[in-house]
Design an enzyme around this catalytic site. Structure first.
Site, PDB file in Angstrom:
ATOM      1  N   PHE A   1       1.193  -3.303  -3.056  1.00  0.00           N
ATOM      2  CA  PHE A   1       0.007  -3.851  -4.851  1.00  0.00           C
ATOM      3  C   PHE A   1       0.294  -5.372  -4.651  1.00  0.00           C
ATOM      4  CE2 PHE A   1       1.246  -4.519  -9.440  1.00  0.00           C
ATOM      5  CZ  PHE A   1      -0.379  -4.470  -9.576  1.00  0.00           C
TER       6      PHE A   1
ATOM      7  N   GLU B   1      -3.878 -19.588 -14.402  1.00  0.00           N
ATOM      8  CA  GLU B   1      -2.687 -20.293 -13.348  1.00  0.00           C
ATOM      9  C   GLU B   1      -3.225 -21.999 -12.498  1.00  0.00           C
ATOM     10  OE1 GLU B   1      -2.852 -16.877 -12.852  1.00  0.00           O
ATOM     11  OE2 GLU B   1      -0.995 -16.630 -12.333  1.00  0.00           O
TER      12      GLU B   1
ATOM     13  N   LYS C   1      10.363 -10.482  -3.464  1.00  0.00           N
ATOM     14  CA  LYS C   1      10.943 -10.387  -4.525  1.00  0.00           C
ATOM     15  C   LYS C   1      12.025  -9.778  -3.704  1.00  0.00           C
ATOM     16  CE  LYS C   1      10.402  -7.741  -8.739  1.00  0.00           C
ATOM     17  NZ  LYS C   1       9.655  -6.638  -8.897  1.00  0.00           N
TER      18      LYS C   1
END
Ligand SMILES: Cc1ncc(C[n+]2csc(CCOP(=O)(O)OP(=O)(O)O)c2C)c(N)n1
Ligand SMILES: [Mg+2]
Lengths: 575, 173
Positions: free
Chosen positions: A126, A64, A176
């Site tokens: 997570f 990244e 998400k």
């Protein structure tokens, strides 16, 4: 990088998810390239990228950090925001260095990070990281999307904020369930309403007049040209203004190229490794006109001795920079170009600077940049000059951080703006090579040279895969001194020659390394070898890595030691 | 010097963190901070009391605050005609026998006893911070068990006398 006809958000191919909407919004913003890396929390976005292939290009980096430095290189060359995508948690934290770098050097970026679903935010789910808190101090602004319907407004605001006023990175954190969420209806067109963000871009006429009067009265005026001139695309105006009044120009590290290096009024770079004439000009000046520089401590040296006799004028689009480090008598909050155009319209007389220029020319002649040729090996300064020659001084040059960066700044005499990509404010090792990838993508027809150190290159060299895969003809010049050269120099000069952990006793075989990544590599051990190899390397239409062995003991001079004044340079002459 | 800075901010999540984080990062000392909604929906008012060394630092703090996108307005109201108040709750040891004695002390401050228990009294006072400090000093001999203060909140009076030059730092042009 050609983009097909832009699909309209309103057409019948209606977006299906938040991610599809996001991609459409990016295409509508004119985004051509995404610099990214996937992961769990951005899978819906990568699904949308898959569906939109052909309309928008995504380049997969290998870390990244590589993706964001490439986006910075792209932004530096185009002036447009570089767009980065990373997943939540480690993906986002791997961006932190690049975000900070862009913040320090005012580069426009729009960064998208995935986030865990809204329902589990705050539960240490997570790959959850508090990206909003982590990036609040290192972004110009950041957002976490709470409703799909907010996406159009947030994306529009983000691009606006990133690219206007003083540019900077803006981050959008996308849970998400937002990107995966189904769109119930297509959100309406939005207009930007940001009452707390109204950058002042036009100068106050009274202040302009005041500065024009001060110029008329000055005996020893000097202009300090910073990167604000590049952001304002005002290089031509700067040169015209300097020439109209015969005012000499010092550039900052990031301001190189704002005035042609061969212009007689150019004094070169000022600061810690600046030229004698540039630093003495600021020391002796009675009027210092700072245009788009932020008086960084690497430029000013000890503030007590900085421009002690000068009335200070400061033109900056960011009011908070004015008066932050150096007391300023003529503050002008403005875009650099707007201010220069207004200044050119003033009728106040030009000062008589003949004597002042004579003094400075004497400094230039008496104390030019210097280095010694050594029969035992290649001088790094000479290497930079050779690269300048073979590229006709017209390449896009990116650098990493260290001695090679300073030599590139000193010896690659930039004639044109927007050719110079380096990490100034943060001094980020690992920046140079991925930044060259972004610069080459931004400017496919240009010769792009990444001048990197043997140590810094090893921080992000995994992106060799990208130049091979994308067939980007970046030329990588490793200025290989077998050392963390800049650290070694400070230890030699300032720490009693205690060379602590700054020699690289073990190095990879860089040529084999290049070959392992399917790239041409060659090792250069002498000046003769370099002279014979350089033309074909630069004629070759593909990436090449050159491992250039240079003398380890070479130091960057002149130098202002930390805590010293701008007039207290050491190494201004060969010893 | 202590300065009172009034901020008008967009009521968005994280705005308090943006302001306090910025002050901490740039090494400004916050003596107190109070936040609450205003007459306009979506807009909050923050009152900061900060300790700054000099004018230059003061200018820097107001400019940096102004740069925040969610900050709509910054004004240093220290030298203006303002109404400024803080509220404090003070729990003092002692039984109800003490009540009249304590009342005698707090009356001139227009403070109230708002809770009484077997072994403590709770006093509520509103006023400028120095007035609250003064009352706390007077109550100290009785044994103070707990203090909670809101921090200062303030705004401009309806009428501003045209005495000293008013400085706004929202923009230097
Ligand atoms: C990420 C990071 N870590 C550490 C440093 C401190 N640092 C500045 S220059 C330098 C040495 C760089 O060595 P090299 O890349 O070989 O370049 P050279 O100075 O030898 O030209 C170091 C360690 C830094 N700037 N960035
Ligand atoms: Mg090195």
């Amino acid at each position: 990088m050609k983009v097909e006809a832009k699909p309209d958000v309103q057409t019948s191919t209606a977006p299906k998810t938040g991610a599809d909407l996001l991609i459409d919004l990016l295409i509508n913003e004119g985004v051509e390239t995404l610099f990214g890396y996937p992961g769990g929390a951005v899978l819906p976005i990568y699904d949308a990228i898959y569906r939109a292939r052909g309309s928008i290009k995504h380049v997969l980096f290998r870390h990244e950090q590589g993706s964001i430095h490439a986006a910075e290189g792209y932004a530096r060359i185009t002036g447009k925001p570089g767009v980065v995508i990373a997943t939540s948690g480690p993906g986002a934290t791997n961006l932190v260095t690049g975000i900070t770098d862009a913040m320090m050097d005012s580069l426009p970026l729009v960064i998208f990070t995935g986030q865990v679903a809204r329902g589990v935010i705050g539960t240490d789910a997570f790959q959850e990281a508090d990206v909003m808190a982590i990036t609040t101090p290192i972004t110009k602004h950041n957002y976490q999307v709470q409703n799909i319907s907010d996406l159009p407004r947030i994306v529009k605001e983000a691009f606006h904020i990133a690219s206007t006023g003083r540019p900077g990175p803006v981050l959008i954190d996308i849970p998400k369930d937002i990107s995966a969420g189904e769109l119930s209806q297509i959100p309406e067109e939005v207009t930007i309403h940001l009452p707390g963000y109204q950058p002042t871009t036009k100068p106050n006429p009274l202040q302009i007049k005041k500065l024009a009067d001060a110029i008329s009265k000055a005996m020893k005026p000097v202009i300090l040209a910073g990167a604000g001139i590049l952001h304002g695309k005002a290089s031509k105006e700067l040169t015209a203004f300097a020439e109209k009044h015969k005012i000499p120009v010092v550039t900052t590290l990031l301001g190189l190229g704002t005035i042609p290096a061969t212009n007689p009024l150019s004094l070169g770079m000022g600061g810690m490794h600046g030229t004698y004439s540039a630093n003495m000009a600021m020391y002796e000046a009675d009027l210092l006109i700072n245009i788009g520089a932020r008086f960084d401590d690497r430029l000013t040296g000890n503030l007590k001795h900085f421009a002690p006799n000068a009335k200070v004028a400061h033109i900056d689009v960011d009011p908070a920079e004015i008066g932050k480090n150096v007391p300023t008598q003529i503050p002008i909050v403005s875009d650099s170009k707007e201010a220069l155009v207004e200044l050119m319209n003033q009728t106040a007389e030009s000062p008589d600077t003949v004597g002042w220029l004579e003094t400075l020319n004497k400094y230039k002649a008496e104390f030019p940049l210097w280095y010694k040729h050594n029969p035992n090996g290649m001088s790094p300064q000479w290497l930079i000059e050779a690269i300048h020659k073979v590229t006709n001084g017209d390449a896009v040059v990116t650098t990493d951080v260290g001695q090679h960066q300073m030599w590139a700044a000193q010896y690659y005499n930039f004639e044109k703006p927007h050719r110079w990509v380096t990490s100034g404010g943060l001094g980020t090792m690992g920046f140079g090579f991925p930044a060259a990838i972004g610069a080459q993508m931004a400017s496919p027809g240009s010769t792009v040279v990444a001048i990197v150190g043997d140590a810094g290159f090893q921080m992000t060299l995994q992106e060799l895969s990208v130049i091979y895969e994308q067939n980007l003809p970046v030329k990588i010049i490793i200025v290989n001194n077998g050392a963390l050269g800049m650290v070694r120099q400070w230890q030699e000069l300032l720490h009693g020659n205690r060379i602590s952990e700054s020699i690289l006793n073990t190095q990879p075989d860089f040529v084999k390394l290049a070959e392992a990544y399917h790239i041409r590599g060659l090792k250069i051990e002498s000046q003769e070898e370099l002279i014979t190899k350089l033309p074909e390397v630069f004629a070759y239409d593909g990436p090449v890595l050159m491992d250039c062995r240079v003398l380890q003991q070479e130091k960057v001079f002149p130098m202002i030691a930390p805590g010293k004044g701008i007039h207290e340079m050491i190494g201004v002459k060969p010893s | 010097m202590k300065r009172i800075i009034s901020l008008t901010v967009q009521d968005r999540s994280g705005v308090l963190n943006r302001v306090t984080g910025l002050l901490q990062r740039r090494q400004f000392n916050i003596s107190s901070i109070s936040v609450g909604p205003t007459e306009t929906e979506g807009i909050s008012k923050m009152t900061l009391v900060v300790e700054v060394e000099d004018e230059q630092r003061l200018e820097q703090v107001t400019k940096q605050l102004n740069k925040q996108i969610d900050v709509l307005k910054v004004s240093d109201i220290t030298d203006k005609a303002i109404v400024a108040r803080e509220l404090a709750l003070i729990k003092v040891a002692g039984s109800s026998q003490l009540r009249s004695e304590i009342n005698g002390i707090i009356d001139p401050f227009r403070a109230l006893v708002i809770d009484v228990s077997k072994d403590s009294l709770t006093i509520q006072i509103t006023g400028r911070p120095d007035k609250i400090d003064a009352l706390i000093d007077l109550l100290r001999p009785y044994g103070i068990k707990e203090i909670a203060r809101t921090g200062l909140t303030a705004f401009l009076r309806g009428h501003q006398p045209q005495v000293n030059e008013l400085t706004t730092y929202s923009q230097i042009k």
